[in-house]
Design a protein around this motif. Sequence first.
Motif, short mmCIF file in Angstrom:
data_model
loop_
_atom_site.label_atom_id
_atom_site.label_comp_id
_atom_site.label_asym_id
_atom_site.label_seq_id
_atom_site.Cartn_x
_atom_site.Cartn_y
_atom_site.Cartn_z
N ARG A 1 2.36 -17.81 2.93
CA ARG A 1 1.38 -18.85 3.28
C ARG A 1 1.18 -18.90 4.79
NH1 ARG A 1 1.04 -24.89 0.79
NH2 ARG A 1 1.75 -23.67 -1.00
N THR A 2 2.27 -18.78 5.54
CA THR A 2 2.16 -18.75 7.00
C THR A 2 1.33 -17.55 7.46
OG1 THR A 2 4.27 -19.90 7.30
CG2 THR A 2 3.45 -18.61 9.16
N ALA A 3 1.60 -16.40 6.85
CA ALA A 3 0.85 -15.20 7.21
C ALA A 3 -0.63 -15.37 6.90
CB ALA A 3 1.42 -13.99 6.46
N TRP A 4 -0.94 -15.98 5.77
CA TRP A 4 -2.34 -16.17 5.40
C TRP A 4 -3.03 -17.14 6.35
CZ3 TRP A 4 -5.51 -13.28 3.04
CH2 TRP A 4 -6.73 -13.77 2.55
N SER B 1 -2.67 -4.75 -2.75
CA SER B 1 -1.70 -5.85 -2.76
C SER B 1 -1.04 -6.08 -1.40
CB SER B 1 -0.59 -5.57 -3.77
OG SER B 1 -1.09 -5.48 -5.08
N LEU B 2 -0.79 -7.36 -1.11
CA LEU B 2 0.16 -7.71 -0.06
C LEU B 2 1.56 -7.69 -0.67
CD1 LEU B 2 0.71 -8.69 2.86
CD2 LEU B 2 0.54 -11.03 1.98
N GLY B 3 1.79 -8.55 -1.65
CA GLY B 3 3.07 -8.55 -2.36
C GLY B 3 4.00 -9.67 -1.93
N TYR B 4 5.19 -9.67 -2.52
CA TYR B 4 6.20 -10.66 -2.17
C TYR B 4 6.72 -10.37 -0.76
CZ TYR B 4 6.13 -11.38 -7.23
OH TYR B 4 5.74 -11.62 -8.52
N GLY C 1 0.43 -7.90 9.85
CA GLY C 1 0.27 -9.01 8.91
C GLY C 1 -0.96 -8.83 8.05
N VAL C 2 -1.46 -9.93 7.51
CA VAL C 2 -2.60 -9.84 6.59
C VAL C 2 -3.83 -9.26 7.27
CG1 VAL C 2 -1.78 -11.64 5.05
CG2 VAL C 2 -3.24 -12.25 7.00
N ASN C 3 -3.99 -9.51 8.56
CA ASN C 3 -5.17 -8.98 9.24
C ASN C 3 -5.16 -7.45 9.27
OD1 ASN C 3 -6.51 -11.51 10.24
ND2 ASN C 3 -4.48 -11.78 11.13
N ARG D 1 -0.15 3.84 0.99
CA ARG D 1 -0.47 3.10 2.20
C ARG D 1 0.59 2.03 2.48
NH1 ARG D 1 -4.15 0.19 1.55
NH2 ARG D 1 -4.88 0.46 -0.58
N ILE D 2 1.75 2.46 2.91
CA ILE D 2 2.85 1.53 3.15
C ILE D 2 2.50 0.54 4.26
CG2 ILE D 2 5.26 1.35 3.87
CD1 ILE D 2 5.69 4.13 2.63
N TYR D 3 1.82 1.02 5.28
CA TYR D 3 1.57 0.19 6.45
C TYR D 3 0.09 -0.17 6.62
CZ TYR D 3 6.30 1.65 7.56
OH TYR D 3 7.65 1.88 7.50
N GLY D 4 -0.68 -0.09 5.56
CA GLY D 4 -2.07 -0.51 5.72
C GLY D 4 -2.98 0.10 4.71
#
Length: 311
Positions: free
Chosen positions: A32-35, A267-270, A283-285, A308-311
């Motif tokens: 949530r913080t990341a979003w 996916s972002l994921g857990y 982060g999400v951006n 795509r581990i990092y993006g």
Amino acid sequence: MSNSPETHQKRKAPTGKLYAIADIHVSFPSNRTAWSDLEPHPGDGLILCGDIGETIEHLQVAFSIATKCFDTVWWCPGNHELYSLPSGSSADVRGENKYQQCVEVARLYDVLTPEDDFVVWEGQGGPAVVAPIFTLYDYSFRPSDVTLQNAVPWAREHNIEATDEYLLHPDPHPSREEWCKILVEKFESKLEAAKSRFPSLPFIIANHWPLRKDLVNLKYIPRFTIWCGTVLTNDWHQRFNAKVVISGHLHIRRTDWKNGCRFEEVSLGYPRQWKACAEMNLGVNELLREILPGPETPQDGEAPTKWRIYG
């Protein structure tokens, strides 16, 4: 931050890029913080491809931020949105009613859903028909020697069982696989109608669950595949002239090319699953996936999987 939809601008027709992300799971505080750090994207569009969270409040948080940052936002449900929890604003709301409750929240924020008319993307990489759909799963992503009745026991043999078996109810349908069949027929007809209306345009199909079994590769929990889609959609990318098919659910970001169509798992994921990214200040951006205009199609329409581990 207020989550009231009255504080947000109405959606506009984007002229820029189209992005997608799935499985942001804002029930986790770090997610949530990341979003909340999502940056403004004036002129761009965003597809939220399911598993935003489990409650109406989770949807309000996600939609509030997304609609402030993007001109147009689409959403299609994942299994987590359909969960029936014992308390809260959605207490004991089950099946179709839970889905409709989510759709109503989306409409308060002017977020487009699978229940709305498909619209034509006129921004970069367009024109293309953006088609969010909802198909669920029917346990058909199983080995040929495993019967439908034995699918869940087969997964349990390896101590694998989806939470869906306890929290995702199919009401008023007799089973999840029957609900899936009805949804497949519904969106097959809707895609056919859109194809007739826009015969020369490519489609951007967004669904939480992968459309093809061969795109489900779960190294550590291989028997979880039975909760990952339906073979009934295997050829939809060809039948409906898809330029891109977007999905989530697997929490494994990858890009595949099949028959000239690009498949994106976004996916972002857990938190533990994108921890390595967070440690690199990604982060999400940075993990938003560009759908349009996107990369060029390979010369023969096929390419090896890109993890795509990092993006």
